[in-house]
Motif scaffolding. Structure first.
Motif, short mmCIF file in Angstrom:
data_model
loop_
_atom_site.label_atom_id
_atom_site.label_comp_id
_atom_site.label_asym_id
_atom_site.label_seq_id
_atom_site.Cartn_x
_atom_site.Cartn_y
_atom_site.Cartn_z
N LEU A 13 2.28 7.08 7.84
CA LEU A 13 1.35 6.72 8.91
C LEU A 13 0.83 5.29 8.77
O LEU A 13 0.36 4.71 9.75
N LEU A 14 0.92 4.74 7.56
CA LEU A 14 0.50 3.35 7.35
C LEU A 14 1.28 2.39 8.26
O LEU A 14 0.72 1.43 8.79
N PHE A 15 2.57 2.66 8.45
CA PHE A 15 3.40 1.78 9.28
C PHE A 15 3.02 1.89 10.76
O PHE A 15 3.07 0.90 11.49
N VAL A 16 2.64 3.07 11.19
CA VAL A 16 2.17 3.25 12.57
C VAL A 16 0.87 2.48 12.78
O VAL A 16 0.70 1.77 13.79
N LEU A 32 0.83 -1.21 0.00
CA LEU A 32 0.00 0.00 0.00
C LEU A 32 0.86 1.26 0.00
O LEU A 32 0.53 2.25 -0.67
N TYR A 33 1.95 1.22 0.76
CA TYR A 33 2.85 2.38 0.83
C TYR A 33 3.41 2.70 -0.56
O TYR A 33 3.42 3.86 -1.00
N ILE A 34 3.87 1.64 -1.26
CA ILE A 34 4.41 1.84 -2.61
C ILE A 34 3.33 2.33 -3.56
O ILE A 34 3.53 3.29 -4.33
N ALA A 35 2.15 1.69 -3.51
CA ALA A 35 1.08 2.03 -4.43
C ALA A 35 0.60 3.46 -4.22
O ALA A 35 0.43 4.23 -5.18
N ILE A 36 0.38 3.85 -2.97
CA ILE A 36 -0.13 5.20 -2.67
C ILE A 36 0.86 6.27 -3.11
O ILE A 36 0.50 7.29 -3.69
N ASN A 37 2.13 6.03 -2.84
CA ASN A 37 3.14 7.05 -3.14
C ASN A 37 3.37 7.21 -4.64
O ASN A 37 3.54 8.33 -5.13
N PHE A 38 3.37 6.11 -5.39
CA PHE A 38 3.66 6.24 -6.82
C PHE A 38 2.43 6.54 -7.65
O PHE A 38 2.54 7.04 -8.76
N LEU A 39 1.26 6.22 -7.12
CA LEU A 39 0.04 6.55 -7.86
C LEU A 39 -0.54 7.89 -7.45
O LEU A 39 -1.13 8.60 -8.26
N LEU A 40 -0.38 8.25 -6.16
CA LEU A 40 -0.97 9.49 -5.65
C LEU A 40 0.08 10.51 -5.20
O LEU A 40 -0.24 11.68 -5.00
#
Length: 283
Positions: free
Chosen positions: A263-266, A247-255
């Motif tokens: 905050l996903l890791f927290v 999700l971290y990769i997808a959110i950052n490269f798509l959005l």
């Protein structure tokens, strides 16, 4: 009578190989026998009769000792550890390599959707590898059997398919604006198949069936269930961390949401703590 119970159990363990594991096993059996004896006495049974009932219900201690004290093939444990370490290292490398198609194809503009699709494909493969590696890794010196390996392959495939399900929307929605419904259908179809596979894998897992009502069979059942509980908890936590990275990769490269995506890791850490607490309370 409690002293007699201890002496009797210690006589059964007289020829057992000396180890901390055997000592813990012996003390666990003595505690269970004492509890059963106390229950019988509280229900009005005489001391001698209660003692004989408890002793008669012990079962085949020799078989239990043999199963607990079987020699460990340390060479095979080492080989499986190395294989799991290699697969884990390869999976982590693939997570990093998954960014390469995006960076290369992004420069062509019209191929950026293919780059994103390739990224999710590689991430899905990496996720399957790391799930499998952690599932078959020897735990407490115990080797994974063929049944465990088969379940690990099934679970890794199912989790990978959840990530592959993102690919149709990435490819179809960006190229064919009027086919959004088709991309959604394909996404839910792949996710649905993954869910069926995952549920079947969990529900088809064999349960331990007691052959009698002796204390030995009760202990074997408890040990089997405890092993399953720890394995399930570990697998769930591993999946959560992997999906968090995806999700971290997808959110950052798509959005491009680099400022808040950490905050996903927290959130994942909090969820894992809650899951661990739930399993500990259930025990």
């Amino acid at each position: 009578m409690y002293r007699q119970i201890r002496e009797y159990v210690e006589s059964l363990f007289a020829n057992a190989p000396p180890s901390a594991k055997m000592t813990d096993l012996k003390e666990e059996i003595i505690t269970n026998l004492n509890d059963k004896y106390t229950d019988l006495i509280s229900n009005g049974m005489g001391e001698e009769q209660a003692y004989n009932r408890v002793i008669a219900g012990i079962g085949d201690i020799d078989e239990l000792i043999s199963s607990q004290g079987s020699p460990v093939d340390y060479a095979e444990v080492e080989r499986q550890n190395k294989r799991s370490a290699f697969l884990t290292a390869l999976a982590i490398g693939l997570y990093v390599f998954s960014l390469i198609p995006v960076l290369i194809l992004d420069s062509f503009g019209f191929l950026e959707d293919i780059g994103a699709a390739l990224m999710f494909l590689i991430v899905g493969v990496a996720t399957g590898l790391i799930i499998y590696a952690n599932s078959v890794r020897p735990k407490r010196g115990m080797l994974a059997d063929e049944a465990q390996k088969k379940r690990a392959r099934t679970m890794s495939l199912a989790v990978s398919m959840y990530i592959f399900a993102i690919i149709p929307p990435v490819l179809i929605s960006s190229r064919f604006r009027g086919l959004d419904n088709l991309s959604a259908i394909l996404m839910f179809l792949i996710a649905g198949i993954a869910t069926v596979i995952l549920i079947y894998s969990v529900m088809s897992k064999p349960k331990y069936v007691k052959t009698d009502d002796t204390i030995v069979e009760e202990f074997k059942q408890w040990q089997y269930e405890q092993k399953n509980v720890h394995t399930t908890c570990h697998t769930i936590q591993t999946i959560i961390w992997i999906l968090t990275v995806v999700l971290y990769i997808a959110i950052n490269f798509l959005l491009g949401a680099w400022a808040v995506s950490w905050l996903l890791f927290v959130i994942a850490a909090v969820i894992n703590k809650i899951i661990r607490l739930c399993f500990e309370l259930a025990e």
